[in-house]
Every structure is written in structure tokens, then in C-alpha cells.
Design a protein around this motif. Structure first.
Motif, PDB file in Angstrom:
ATOM      1  N   CYS A   1     -74.262 -67.599 -37.484  1.00 13.49           N
ATOM      2  CA  CYS A   1     -73.439 -67.756 -36.416  1.00 13.49           C
ATOM      3  C   CYS A   1     -74.022 -67.391 -34.952  1.00 13.49           C
ATOM      4  O   CYS A   1     -74.606 -66.377 -34.763  1.00 13.49           O
ATOM      5  CB  CYS A   1     -72.088 -66.916 -36.303  1.00 13.49           C
TER       6      CYS A   1
ATOM      7  N   THR B   1     -72.354 -66.777 -28.917  1.00 15.94           N
ATOM      8  CA  THR B   1     -72.410 -65.446 -28.218  1.00 15.94           C
ATOM      9  C   THR B   1     -71.133 -65.012 -27.693  1.00 15.94           C
ATOM     10  O   THR B   1     -71.100 -64.039 -27.010  1.00 15.94           O
ATOM     11  CB  THR B   1     -73.621 -65.749 -26.941  1.00 15.94           C
TER      12      THR B   1
ATOM     13  N   ARG C   1     -69.034 -60.406 -32.362  1.00 16.11           N
ATOM     14  CA  ARG C   1     -70.206 -60.787 -32.618  1.00 16.11           C
ATOM     15  C   ARG C   1     -70.770 -59.480 -32.929  1.00 16.11           C
ATOM     16  O   ARG C   1     -72.001 -59.497 -33.924  1.00 16.11           O
ATOM     17  CB  ARG C   1     -70.959 -61.611 -31.379  1.00 16.11           C
TER      18      ARG C   1
ATOM     19  N   TYR D   1     -73.455 -63.436 -37.221  1.00 19.48           N
ATOM     20  CA  TYR D   1     -74.126 -63.376 -35.853  1.00 19.48           C
ATOM     21  C   TYR D   1     -75.390 -62.184 -36.016  1.00 19.48           C
ATOM     22  O   TYR D   1     -76.488 -62.680 -35.529  1.00 19.48           O
ATOM     23  CB  TYR D   1     -73.223 -62.759 -34.806  1.00 19.48           C
TER      24      TYR D   1
END
Length: 145
Positions: free
Chosen positions: A17, A20, A25, A31
């Protein structure tokens, strides 16, 4: 406790992923995998940004980076089973794990998830057997879903 992220542990075709702005995250494996992707890989599996952004802060793909305790091998339990219950136990575990996974898990070549550990212990205890320890060893790792 594990403190560094090893990208080699990321499963093949695991979705990365790149959003941002996501509030989760810092603790999401998708992420974190994106952040640690090696620069020498020209292609990596990327999750659909349009889909994820459309979900806002309610991402249904979130996968926590909390560590899980996996069991590694259960030969010590098999040694404690009486012969009269071994065949029945063996058949129940084969039905649950499958033939290949049973043997890989027994030797510790395949790790046993916490859910599988619970099933294993309940199965052993259903034969009236209670042990101090059911597994040969434990390792910590991420739950890759």
C-alpha cells in the motif's frame, strides 16, 4: 522481540500500500512492506489506490504489524500419546491440516498459527491428555493474513 523488518519474509504476491495519508500506515503491514520494498525489484504487487482512497479511514485491508507466537513442531506431544488414541488423533489432525501440512507442521517446517495451536490442544485434551507443553518450540513473526 523483533525490532527490524525483514522484507524477505513478505509473502509472494502480498499487496503493498502506497497511501501516505492513511492514519494507520505506521502499523499496517501493507504500508510497511511498501516502505521496505527493495529498489532492485522492478515490479511489486500494489493495492488499488483508487479503491483504498475511496474507503477513507475505513480501510478493510488493514493488517496489523503485531507479532504472533507461532508453534514450531509437535513431536514431543506425539511421543506422549498412548498408542490406542494415536490413530484417531492422527486422522483428526490430517483432516484439519491436510496430509502435507500435517507432516510439515509436525517436524516444524511449517509454523502453526495460534488458531491451529488452540485446535491442536483441544484435540489432544479431548482424549483426556493434559501436558505442560504441547509444542517443540516457538517463534515470533508477523501474521500475514
Amino acid at each position: 522481540m523483533k525490532t527490524t523488518f525483514n522484507y524477505d519474509e513478505v509473502p509472494f504476491m502480498f499487496g503493498h500500500c502506497a497511501i501516505t495519508s492513511c492514519l494507520k500506515r505506521d502499523t499496517c503491514l501493507h504500508y510497511i512492506a511498501w516502505q521496505h520494498a527493495p529498489i532492485d525489484k522492478p515490479f511489486i504487487p500494489l493495492m488499488n489506490v483508487c479503491y483504498l482512497e475511496g474507503r477513507g479511514n475505513k480501510c478493510d485491508q488493514y493488517l496489523s504489524n503485531r507479532m504472533v507466537r507461532y508453534a514450531k513442531g509437535f513431536v514431543k506431544t506425539l511421543d506422549q500419546l498412548p498408542l490406542k488414541v494415536y490413530k484417531s488423533f492422527h486422522n483428526r489432525m490430517l483432516a484439519h491440516l491436510g496430509y502435507r501440512n500435517f507432516y510439515l507442521t509436525r517436524k516444524g517446517e511449517r509454523l502453526m498459527s495460534p488458531e491451529e495451536q488452540d485446535y491442536f490442544i483441544k484435540t489432544v485434551e479431548s482424549y483426556g491428555i493434559s501436558l505442560e507443553e504441547y509444542f517443540d518450540d516457538f517463534v515470533e513473526g508477523y501474521d500475514w493474513g
